[in-house]
Design an enzyme around this catalytic site. Structure first.
Site, PDB file in Angstrom:
ATOM      1  N   ASP A 139     -37.023 -20.676  -4.704  1.00 45.72           N
ATOM      2  CA  ASP A 139     -38.106 -20.598  -3.730  1.00 45.72           C
ATOM      3  C   ASP A 139     -37.601 -21.064  -2.368  1.00 45.72           C
ATOM      4  O   ASP A 139     -36.469 -21.537  -2.228  1.00 45.72           O
ATOM      5  CB  ASP A 139     -39.292 -21.453  -4.182  1.00 45.72           C
ATOM      6  CG  ASP A 139     -39.900 -20.953  -5.480  1.00 45.72           C
ATOM      7  OD1 ASP A 139     -40.019 -19.708  -5.622  1.00 45.72           O
ATOM      8  OD2 ASP A 139     -40.230 -21.779  -6.345  1.00 45.72           O
ATOM      9  N   HIS A 145     -35.771 -14.449  -5.957  1.00 39.18           N
ATOM     10  CA  HIS A 145     -37.024 -15.198  -5.842  1.00 39.18           C
ATOM     11  C   HIS A 145     -37.656 -15.508  -7.196  1.00 39.18           C
ATOM     12  O   HIS A 145     -38.647 -16.234  -7.272  1.00 39.18           O
ATOM     13  CB  HIS A 145     -38.025 -14.422  -4.980  1.00 39.18           C
ATOM     14  CG  HIS A 145     -38.750 -15.286  -3.991  1.00 39.18           C
ATOM     15  ND1 HIS A 145     -39.124 -16.583  -4.271  1.00 39.18           N
ATOM     16  CD2 HIS A 145     -39.153 -15.053  -2.722  1.00 39.18           C
ATOM     17  CE1 HIS A 145     -39.736 -17.105  -3.226  1.00 39.18           C
ATOM     18  NE2 HIS A 145     -39.770 -16.190  -2.265  1.00 39.18           N
TER      19      HIS A 145
END
Length: 483
Positions: A458, A454
């Site tokens: 995204d 992450h």
């Protein structure tokens, strides 16, 4: 001819390798040693390898005991060699070519693992424990002359075949048309119980297998051997790690299992991945009905032509590669102050055995068609099972794919193969009732599960990537080509 003593040092088998463990000495003090003949087996955190001698000579003192970990560049033994054949230096440092030779012959160090030829015969002679261990020079000669090493009598220690044995066999008019028995292709079981590769088999690592079909029955190599069609595909009697019992009374409540260097490396890498990478994951459902029909149409002809199975994994990899081309950020690594996007698409393929897991790499996967990917999958899976992977096979991966479908899994959260940005698993293909144009139809469905870094990725970009993979897999038709 005058003789001199030299020290043999631990070579650097890979760029990142800083140490290795001496697993077993293959030569004892006083034994004659030929150039390129293995002198010891070592265990690294990637693969197990044999260290070949760089010179002809006589083995001297063994400076390192079995089970000892030693740094690269330190002396492991002494050898007596002809002074005229050596430079004046007191140490022999393997050249780059010789290091490659050391990388080239990688074997499992457990003595019960058969070579390809031995697997075909199913015979193990306890009086010749080294019969099926071949040095790089022996393998090269056998390949050059098209020889089956099982037909050659070994004169070395423990029945080992030497270069002189191969040359003598050729000089005596040995059958040069003989070729080594073909190892079983990916997805088949052998009479000896060696399973198809299955990443992180039974290790709760949430990665899968190079075999993707759980509904199809796979023909047995021997009619008398039952074939297991579901569950974790291990042998009927899986190998158990060495156990050291705590205490000795009837009331003991626990026992110890030694942690091998490979298992320790797996633990270290998994801990590093989950502690350094903020994992997130997402899933998408794919209708693979057309893919199933296409593979069923092509698989028999492909098997006759190529001699290997046409697996679903090759189609999936092609779909992933094409999606990465559209979303190259998926092919990247985190570098603190920048994100490094890799130009080459090198797919790591999680492949497991019953006691370890490796991730060999298909280099330049974007330059291969489906048939080429199928050949690479079969080759790497076979080498993993046989323990003949080179260190180069393990390096350079940029994106990992695996298959948990062979375990019957329909949903999983894989751990990212550090330092890559993502890992994608292909779950079981299951027939389900689905609604199409307000009508219910039975379709072959499968889940794709993506774990992502992450810091780099995204939800939007990951969702679009998964959607593109879905479109690619659902876009196969009966006219799609594998070549």
């Amino acid at each position: 001819m005058s003789m001199k003593w030299i020290e043999v040092i631990m070579p650097q088998l890979a760029e990142s390798l800083v140490s290795a463990t001496i697993a077993k000495w293959l030569k004892k003090p006083g034994d004659p040693v030929e150039q390129y003949e293995p002198i010891c087996e070592v265990i690294t955190d990637k693969v197990n390898a044999e260290i070949p001698s760089t010179v002809d000579g006589i083995m001297g003192d063994l400076l390192v005991e079995e089970g000892t970990t030693i740094a690269v560049g330190e002396a492991i033994c002494r050898m007596q060699v002809a002074a005229s054949d050596e430079e004046t230096s007191e140490q022999v440092t393997p050249t780059t070519h010789q290091q490659n030779e050391a990388q080239g012959h990688v074997q499992q160090h457990t003595s019960h693992t058969p070579a390809a030829g031995a697997a075909s015969t199913g015979v193990h002679d306890p009086n010749q424990p080294m019969r099926n261990r071949y040095s790089p020079a022996v393998q090269s000669l056998a390949a050059e002359h098209g020889l089956n090493l099982q037909h050659i009598q070994g004169s070395g220690a423990g029945g080992r075949i030497t270069r002189k044995d191969v040359l003598a066999f050729v000089a005596q008019g040995g059958n040069t048309s003989a070729v080594p028995a073909q190892s079983p292709v990916a997805g088949q079981h052998t009479p000896s119980g060696v399973p198809s590769s299955s990443p992180f088999s039974g290790m709760n690592r949430n990665v899968g297998d190079t075999r993707l079909s759980t509904a199809e029955s796979i023909p047995a190599a021997d009619a008398g051997v039952p074939v297991r069609h579901s569950g974790i595909h291990l042998t009927e009697s899986p190998k158990i790690p060495p156990i050291e019992v705590e205490g000795g009374g009837q009331g003991r409540s626990e026992y110890f299992i030694d942690v091998t260097p490979v298992r320790n490396a797996i633990a270290r890498n998994m801990r590093q991945s989950v502690s350094e990478i903020p994992h997130a994951w997402t899933m998408i459902e794919v209708d693979v009905t057309n893919l199933v029909m296409l593979r069923n149409k092509l698989k028999d002809e492909f098997k006759r032509k190529e001699g290997i199975n046409l697996t679903y994994l090759s189609f999936m990899m092609k779909g992933v590669v094409n999606a990465i081309k559209d979303y190259p950020i998926m092919n990247s690594v985190w570098a603190v102050d920048k994100i490094i996007v890799k130009r080459d698409i090198n797919l790591s393929m999680a492949v497991g055995t019953e006691d370890s897991v490796l991730t060999p790499v298909i280099k330049h996967a974007d330059q291969r068609n489906i048939a080429g990917l199928a050949r690479e999958i079969d080759d790497l899976a076979r080498k993993t099972r046989e323990g003949t992977l080179k260190l180069d096979h393990m390096q350079g991966g940029t994106f990992t794919v695996n298959n948990t479908g062979s375990f019957g899994s329909i949903l999983s959260q894989p751990i990212i193969n550090y330092p890559q940005a993502a890992i994608l698993t292909f779950e079981s293909i299951v027939k389900k009732p689905v609604v199409i144009n307000d009508m219910i139809a039975v379709r072959s469905m499968a889940n794709l599960c993506l774990s992502l870094d992450h810091r780099i990725l995204d939800g939007v970009i990951s969702g679009r990537f998964l959607q593109r993979v879905k479109e690619n897999l659902e876009g196969y038709t009966m006219e799609s080509k594998v070549y």
